[in-house]
Design a protein around this motif. Structure first.
Motif, PDB file in Angstrom:
ATOM      1  N   ILE A  67       0.734  -8.066   3.308  1.00  0.00           N
ATOM      2  CA  ILE A  67       0.401  -7.829   1.909  1.00  0.00           C
ATOM      3  C   ILE A  67      -1.116  -7.726   1.765  1.00  0.00           C
ATOM      4  CG2 ILE A  67       0.457  -8.756  -0.435  1.00  0.00           C
ATOM      5  CD1 ILE A  67       3.166  -7.830   0.518  1.00  0.00           C
ATOM      6  N   VAL A  68      -1.572  -6.664   1.114  1.00  0.00           N
ATOM      7  CA  VAL A  68      -2.979  -6.508   0.747  1.00  0.00           C
ATOM      8  C   VAL A  68      -3.015  -6.196  -0.753  1.00  0.00           C
ATOM      9  CG1 VAL A  68      -3.701  -5.737   3.038  1.00  0.00           C
ATOM     10  CG2 VAL A  68      -2.983  -4.045   1.347  1.00  0.00           C
ATOM     11  N   LEU A  69      -4.204  -6.239  -1.326  1.00  0.00           N
ATOM     12  CA  LEU A  69      -4.334  -5.981  -2.764  1.00  0.00           C
ATOM     13  C   LEU A  69      -4.982  -4.621  -3.009  1.00  0.00           C
ATOM     14  CD1 LEU A  69      -5.541  -9.480  -4.033  1.00  0.00           C
ATOM     15  CD2 LEU A  69      -3.211  -8.561  -3.985  1.00  0.00           C
ATOM     16  N   LEU A  70      -4.382  -3.861  -3.892  1.00  0.00           N
ATOM     17  CA  LEU A  70      -4.950  -2.579  -4.303  1.00  0.00           C
ATOM     18  C   LEU A  70      -6.186  -2.845  -5.148  1.00  0.00           C
ATOM     19  CD1 LEU A  70      -4.587   0.555  -4.572  1.00  0.00           C
ATOM     20  CD2 LEU A  70      -3.351   0.068  -6.700  1.00  0.00           C
ATOM     21  N   LYS A  71      -7.303  -2.235  -4.779  1.00  0.00           N
ATOM     22  CA  LYS A  71      -8.552  -2.471  -5.501  1.00  0.00           C
ATOM     23  C   LYS A  71      -9.051  -1.252  -6.263  1.00  0.00           C
ATOM     24  CE  LYS A  71      -9.046  -6.767  -4.654  1.00  0.00           C
ATOM     25  NZ  LYS A  71      -8.916  -7.704  -5.793  1.00  0.00           N
ATOM     26  N   GLN A  72      -8.492  -0.099  -5.984  1.00  0.00           N
ATOM     27  CA  GLN A  72      -8.898   1.118  -6.695  1.00  0.00           C
ATOM     28  C   GLN A  72      -7.873   2.203  -6.393  1.00  0.00           C
ATOM     29  OE1 GLN A  72     -12.846   2.531  -5.684  1.00  0.00           O
ATOM     30  NE2 GLN A  72     -12.374   4.600  -6.402  1.00  0.00           N
ATOM     31  N   TYR A  73      -7.687   3.113  -7.324  1.00  0.00           N
ATOM     32  CA  TYR A  73      -6.859   4.287  -7.055  1.00  0.00           C
ATOM     33  C   TYR A  73      -7.350   5.428  -7.940  1.00  0.00           C
ATOM     34  CZ  TYR A  73      -4.490   3.239 -11.434  1.00  0.00           C
ATOM     35  OH  TYR A  73      -4.223   2.996 -12.751  1.00  0.00           O
ATOM     36  N   ASP A  74      -7.202   6.628  -7.454  1.00  0.00           N
ATOM     37  CA  ASP A  74      -7.558   7.844  -8.165  1.00  0.00           C
ATOM     38  C   ASP A  74      -6.883   8.997  -7.429  1.00  0.00           C
ATOM     39  OD1 ASP A  74      -9.150   8.472  -5.911  1.00  0.00           O
ATOM     40  OD2 ASP A  74     -10.933   7.580  -6.815  1.00  0.00           O
ATOM     41  N   PRO A  75      -7.089  10.234  -7.842  1.00  0.00           N
ATOM     42  CA  PRO A  75      -6.416  11.332  -7.149  1.00  0.00           C
ATOM     43  C   PRO A  75      -6.715  11.410  -5.648  1.00  0.00           C
ATOM     44  CG  PRO A  75      -7.225  12.085  -9.265  1.00  0.00           C
ATOM     45  CD  PRO A  75      -7.766  10.703  -9.078  1.00  0.00           C
ATOM     46  N   LYS A  76      -7.806  10.779  -5.210  1.00  0.00           N
ATOM     47  CA  LYS A  76      -8.141  10.814  -3.783  1.00  0.00           C
ATOM     48  C   LYS A  76      -7.328   9.823  -2.974  1.00  0.00           C
ATOM     49  CE  LYS A  76     -12.519  10.127  -4.536  1.00  0.00           C
ATOM     50  NZ  LYS A  76     -13.977   9.917  -4.290  1.00  0.00           N
ATOM     51  N   GLY A  77      -6.805   8.763  -3.609  1.00  0.00           N
ATOM     52  CA  GLY A  77      -5.996   7.826  -2.854  1.00  0.00           C
ATOM     53  C   GLY A  77      -6.062   6.397  -3.346  1.00  0.00           C
ATOM     54  N   PHE A  78      -5.540   5.496  -2.513  1.00  0.00           N
ATOM     55  CA  PHE A  78      -5.366   4.087  -2.837  1.00  0.00           C
ATOM     56  C   PHE A  78      -6.252   3.254  -1.908  1.00  0.00           C
ATOM     57  CE2 PHE A  78      -1.668   6.490  -3.927  1.00  0.00           C
ATOM     58  CZ  PHE A  78      -1.230   5.969  -5.134  1.00  0.00           C
TER      59      PHE A  78
END
Length: 212
Positions: free
Chosen positions: A62-73
């Protein structure tokens, strides 16, 4: 207790093509916001990251998502960790978000690319100071004799960095998972779940319903 007898019906809601945005990132944002609004748990941005090592052995954590946008996660980690070694060998990874109280899952398939030092530094400096010190302390995935040794190393790092800003470790950074496929799963009764797969083809997203 018989594990095979543990089951429940998924009856909260269905999912139709007309409900889905043409852009999977917009659709992801909607589902993530709904998961956050529902106060499901303390970590709505938690995701399982699956990698494969040089011997072909898959592993997950398990890791935490810190940012997302059209370029990726985006997620961050020690660049000498097992996950980083796996990615260096095979950048193809999978992310899995499970919001079971909402009877929903999202699976992201793609390739992980290392973030720039500037991007990693910007995030690192935003972390709590003790988290920064912990990044310097831990040789992630390496063996250690006891918890006490780890805590002693942490205290030594606290003393070393007792004044001023803490610099970004050369062995710490982040990855962006560039998606090629994203699946949205909504539970339904009688195990006839709703599944929709977005596939990136020639720069455009194609949407298909999958059988459960």
């Amino acid at each position: 207790m018989k594990l095979e007898d543990i089951r429940r019906e998924y009856t909260l809601q269905g999912l139709d093509r007309e409900q889905l945005n043409a852009d999977p990132i917009v659709q992801f944002e909607q589902w993530l916001q709904q998961a956050m609004d529902a106060n499901l748990n303390a970590d709505p941005t938690a995701m399982s990251l699956a990698t494969v090592n040089a011997e072909g052995q898959p592993s997950q954590r398990i890791v935490l998502l810190k940012q997302y946008d059209p370029k990726g996660f985006v997620f961050y980690t020690n660049l000498q960790s097992q996950k980083a070694q796996d990615i260096a060998h095979n950048p193809k990874v999978s992310l899995h978000f499970a919001w079971t109280p909402l009877e929903r899952q999202i699976i992201v398939y793609g390739e992980a690319e290392k973030l720039s030092v500037a991007e990693a530094t910007r995030y690192f400096l935003s972390r709590p100071r003790n988290s920064q010190i912990a990044a310097w302390t831990s040789h992630q995935s390496q063996k250690i004799g006891s918890r006490k040794l780890l805590e002693q190393a942490f205290e030594q790092m606290k003393s070393k960095f007792k004044e001023g800003d803490i610099p970004l470790p050369s062995f710490w950074g982040g990855y962006r998972v560039k998606p090629t496929k994203i699946e949205f799963w909504q539970g339904r009764g009688s195990r006839l779940h709703d599944r929709f797969m977005y596939t990136l083809t020639d720069g455009a997203w194609q949407l298909d319903r999958l059988q459960p």
